[in-house]
Design a protein around this motif. Structure first.
Motif, PDB file in Angstrom:
ATOM      1  N   LYS A  82     -14.373   7.371  19.724  1.00  0.00           N
ATOM      2  CA  LYS A  82     -15.546   7.598  18.858  1.00  0.00           C
ATOM      3  C   LYS A  82     -15.136   8.202  17.511  1.00  0.00           C
ATOM      4  O   LYS A  82     -15.668   9.208  17.054  1.00  0.00           O
ATOM      5  N   ILE A  83     -14.156   7.541  16.878  1.00  0.00           N
ATOM      6  CA  ILE A  83     -13.607   8.018  15.615  1.00  0.00           C
ATOM      7  C   ILE A  83     -14.439   7.501  14.448  1.00  0.00           C
ATOM      8  O   ILE A  83     -14.707   6.300  14.348  1.00  0.00           O
ATOM      9  N   GLN A  84     -14.851   8.411  13.579  1.00  0.00           N
ATOM     10  CA  GLN A  84     -15.534   8.022  12.351  1.00  0.00           C
ATOM     11  C   GLN A  84     -14.498   7.543  11.330  1.00  0.00           C
ATOM     12  O   GLN A  84     -13.318   7.874  11.420  1.00  0.00           O
ATOM     13  N   GLY A  85     -14.961   6.776  10.328  1.00  0.00           N
ATOM     14  CA  GLY A  85     -14.032   6.209   9.353  1.00  0.00           C
ATOM     15  C   GLY A  85     -13.145   7.232   8.680  1.00  0.00           C
ATOM     16  O   GLY A  85     -11.941   7.022   8.501  1.00  0.00           O
ATOM     17  N   THR A  86     -13.726   8.372   8.300  1.00  0.00           N
ATOM     18  CA  THR A  86     -12.943   9.385   7.581  1.00  0.00           C
ATOM     19  C   THR A  86     -11.972  10.122   8.494  1.00  0.00           C
ATOM     20  O   THR A  86     -11.133  10.875   8.003  1.00  0.00           O
ATOM     21  N   GLU A  87     -12.065   9.918   9.805  1.00  0.00           N
ATOM     22  CA  GLU A  87     -11.154  10.564  10.758  1.00  0.00           C
ATOM     23  C   GLU A  87      -9.965   9.669  11.099  1.00  0.00           C
ATOM     24  O   GLU A  87      -9.128  10.027  11.920  1.00  0.00           O
ATOM     25  N   LEU A  88      -9.920   8.489  10.481  1.00  0.00           N
ATOM     26  CA  LEU A  88      -8.837   7.528  10.700  1.00  0.00           C
ATOM     27  C   LEU A  88      -7.990   7.432   9.443  1.00  0.00           C
ATOM     28  O   LEU A  88      -8.505   7.170   8.361  1.00  0.00           O
ATOM     29  N   LEU A  89      -6.682   7.645   9.581  1.00  0.00           N
ATOM     30  CA  LEU A  89      -5.745   7.469   8.469  1.00  0.00           C
ATOM     31  C   LEU A  89      -4.769   6.359   8.827  1.00  0.00           C
ATOM     32  O   LEU A  89      -4.156   6.384   9.902  1.00  0.00           O
ATOM     33  N   VAL A  90      -4.628   5.388   7.934  1.00  0.00           N
ATOM     34  CA  VAL A  90      -3.659   4.309   8.124  1.00  0.00           C
ATOM     35  C   VAL A  90      -2.503   4.516   7.152  1.00  0.00           C
ATOM     36  O   VAL A  90      -2.714   4.615   5.939  1.00  0.00           O
ATOM     37  N   VAL A  91      -1.292   4.596   7.694  1.00  0.00           N
ATOM     38  CA  VAL A  91      -0.085   4.740   6.878  1.00  0.00           C
ATOM     39  C   VAL A  91       0.540   3.361   6.736  1.00  0.00           C
ATOM     40  O   VAL A  91       0.879   2.722   7.732  1.00  0.00           O
ATOM     41  N   GLN A  92       0.684   2.906   5.494  1.00  0.00           N
ATOM     42  CA  GLN A  92       1.106   1.530   5.236  1.00  0.00           C
ATOM     43  C   GLN A  92       2.192   1.460   4.168  1.00  0.00           C
ATOM     44  O   GLN A  92       2.319   2.348   3.335  1.00  0.00           O
ATOM     45  N   ASP A  93       2.966   0.386   4.210  1.00  0.00           N
ATOM     46  CA  ASP A  93       3.854   0.066   3.099  1.00  0.00           C
ATOM     47  C   ASP A  93       3.021  -0.532   1.981  1.00  0.00           C
ATOM     48  O   ASP A  93       1.987  -1.154   2.228  1.00  0.00           O
ATOM     49  N   ASP A  94       3.462  -0.343   0.735  1.00  0.00           N
ATOM     50  CA  ASP A  94       2.680  -0.811  -0.412  1.00  0.00           C
ATOM     51  C   ASP A  94       3.588  -1.509  -1.413  1.00  0.00           C
ATOM     52  O   ASP A  94       4.415  -0.870  -2.072  1.00  0.00           O
ATOM     53  N   LEU A  95       3.410  -2.817  -1.532  1.00  0.00           N
ATOM     54  CA  LEU A  95       4.201  -3.615  -2.469  1.00  0.00           C
ATOM     55  C   LEU A  95       3.941  -3.241  -3.925  1.00  0.00           C
ATOM     56  O   LEU A  95       4.815  -3.386  -4.772  1.00  0.00           O
ATOM     57  N   LEU A 131      -2.641   6.109   3.534  1.00  0.00           N
ATOM     58  CA  LEU A 131      -1.488   6.695   2.860  1.00  0.00           C
ATOM     59  C   LEU A 131      -0.558   5.538   2.532  1.00  0.00           C
ATOM     60  O   LEU A 131       0.010   4.908   3.429  1.00  0.00           O
ATOM     61  N   LYS A 132      -0.431   5.240   1.246  1.00  0.00           N
ATOM     62  CA  LYS A 132       0.329   4.078   0.792  1.00  0.00           C
ATOM     63  C   LYS A 132       1.712   4.538   0.329  1.00  0.00           C
ATOM     64  O   LYS A 132       1.825   5.386  -0.550  1.00  0.00           O
ATOM     65  N   VAL A 133       2.734   3.963   0.944  1.00  0.00           N
ATOM     66  CA  VAL A 133       4.115   4.344   0.648  1.00  0.00           C
ATOM     67  C   VAL A 133       4.803   3.173  -0.036  1.00  0.00           C
ATOM     68  O   VAL A 133       4.899   2.070   0.518  1.00  0.00           O
ATOM     69  N   GLY A 134       5.273   3.397  -1.256  1.00  0.00           N
ATOM     70  CA  GLY A 134       5.799   2.314  -2.066  1.00  0.00           C
ATOM     71  C   GLY A 134       7.083   1.708  -1.538  1.00  0.00           C
ATOM     72  O   GLY A 134       7.997   2.427  -1.126  1.00  0.00           O
ATOM     73  N   ILE A 135       7.135   0.374  -1.560  1.00  0.00           N
ATOM     74  CA  ILE A 135       8.382  -0.337  -1.236  1.00  0.00           C
ATOM     75  C   ILE A 135       8.796  -1.245  -2.385  1.00  0.00           C
ATOM     76  O   ILE A 135       9.800  -1.954  -2.273  1.00  0.00           O
ATOM     77  N   SER A 136       8.045  -1.264  -3.469  1.00  0.00           N
ATOM     78  CA  SER A 136       8.324  -2.058  -4.675  1.00  0.00           C
ATOM     79  C   SER A 136       8.043  -3.541  -4.465  1.00  0.00           C
ATOM     80  O   SER A 136       8.060  -4.046  -3.340  1.00  0.00           O
ATOM     81  N   ARG A 137       7.827  -4.227  -5.578  1.00  0.00           N
ATOM     82  CA  ARG A 137       7.712  -5.674  -5.554  1.00  0.00           C
ATOM     83  C   ARG A 137       9.093  -6.278  -5.330  1.00  0.00           C
ATOM     84  O   ARG A 137      10.111  -5.653  -5.637  1.00  0.00           O
ATOM     85  N   PRO A 138       9.158  -7.491  -4.784  1.00  0.00           N
ATOM     86  CA  PRO A 138      10.466  -8.108  -4.552  1.00  0.00           C
ATOM     87  C   PRO A 138      11.184  -8.410  -5.863  1.00  0.00           C
ATOM     88  O   PRO A 138      10.546  -8.712  -6.879  1.00  0.00           O
ATOM     89  N   PRO A 139      12.511  -8.340  -5.855  1.00  0.00           N
ATOM     90  CA  PRO A 139      13.273  -8.716  -7.043  1.00  0.00           C
ATOM     91  C   PRO A 139      13.122 -10.204  -7.329  1.00  0.00           C
ATOM     92  O   PRO A 139      12.663 -10.969  -6.476  1.00  0.00           O
ATOM     93  N   PRO A 140      13.501 -10.645  -8.524  1.00  0.00           N
ATOM     94  CA  PRO A 140      13.430 -12.068  -8.849  1.00  0.00           C
ATOM     95  C   PRO A 140      14.187 -12.911  -7.818  1.00  0.00           C
ATOM     96  O   PRO A 140      15.278 -12.544  -7.369  1.00  0.00           O
ATOM     97  N   GLY A 141      13.576 -13.997  -7.420  1.00  0.00           N
ATOM     98  CA  GLY A 141      14.209 -14.894  -6.468  1.00  0.00           C
ATOM     99  C   GLY A 141      13.843 -14.622  -5.018  1.00  0.00           C
ATOM    100  O   GLY A 141      14.204 -15.404  -4.133  1.00  0.00           O
ATOM    101  N   TRP A 142      13.146 -13.523  -4.747  1.00  0.00           N
ATOM    102  CA  TRP A 142      12.755 -13.177  -3.382  1.00  0.00           C
ATOM    103  C   TRP A 142      11.309 -13.595  -3.137  1.00  0.00           C
ATOM    104  O   TRP A 142      10.434 -13.366  -3.960  1.00  0.00           O
ATOM    105  N   GLU A 143      11.052 -14.164  -1.958  1.00  0.00           N
ATOM    106  CA  GLU A 143       9.688 -14.358  -1.486  1.00  0.00           C
ATOM    107  C   GLU A 143       9.177 -13.030  -0.921  1.00  0.00           C
ATOM    108  O   GLU A 143       9.952 -12.254  -0.344  1.00  0.00           O
TER     109      GLU A 143
END
Length: 217
Positions: A82-95, A131-143
């Motif tokens: 019975k978790i409310q929205g503000t009681e949920l934290l998602v930790v993610q990678d962020d391009l 919580l968004k943790v940076g991983i950077s955009r891919p370098p040139p030539g990377w998908e």
């Protein structure tokens, strides 16, 4: 109770890839607390207490469904506890954030992160903090798909360890003191090395002058 979900993919082959940044952070939180993971439906979970004694009760979650189906693991837990929205934290990678940068954000669209996309789809709303943790955009030539599944480079190891530590600190502050305090303390955290100082421009040498007082060409 509050719930912290670290996004990632199960299996040793994915453990040190950029897409598993969320798992790395919640693993660090669990390690500090001496907590052991257990399997519950489609996730590994463990309960910890964060913040000053007696501490806030927090359920740490690592979905075992692979990234694109993260909602399948998260939605039943949110419903059961019975978790409310503000009681949920998602930790993610962020391009879209440089490697070494972390920030909290409340709600909003998924920004192309497929784990967040699926959680929003199955919860039916996007009103939960990330919580968004940076991983950077891919370098040139990377998908993008190849980049997020790539392993950390040796020269990133020191920054990665510090980023995991700060990410775990940020989770603890969010759990104990709420989103506003966590944003105040951690938004804008940037572990990138400072750029080198600009090289001073060389002062041009004066042109030689002939005895008659005219510049030589």
């Amino acid at each position: 109770m509050r719930v912290v979900v670290g996004l990632g993919n199960p299996g040793g082959q994915y453990a040190q890839t950029r897409h598993n940044m969320g798992w790395l952070v919640v693993d660090e939180v669990a390690r500090r607390c001496g907590a052991a993971w257990r399997k519950e439906k489609d996730a590994e979970v463990t309960e910890v207490r964060l913040g000053p004694a007696p501490g806030q009760k927090v359920l740490l979650v690592k979905p075992l469904t692979f990234m694109n189906a993260s909602g399948k693991a998260v939605a039943p837990l949110v419903s059961f506890y019975k978790i409310q929205g503000t009681e949920l934290l998602v930790v993610q990678d962020d391009l879209d954030s440089p490697f070494g940068l972390l920030k909290f954000r409340m709600g909003g669209r998924h920004g192309g992160q497929n784990g967040v996309r699926d959680i929003i789809r199955l919860l039916g709303h996007d009103a939960f903090p990330r919580l968004k943790v940076g991983i950077s955009r891919p370098p040139p030539g990377w998908e993008v798909s190849d980049w997020v599944m790539s392993r950390w480079r040796p020269e990133e190891a020191q920054t990665l360890a510090e980023l995991m530590r700060l990410g775990a600190d940020a989770v603890e502050v969010w759990a104990a003191s709420g989103l506003a305090e966590a944003q105040l303390k951690f938004n804008g955290t940037d572990l990138r090395p400072p750029p080198p100082p600009p090289t001073p421009e060389a002062t041009p040498s004066p042109k030689p002058v002939s005895p008659e007082g005219e510049e030589r060409q």
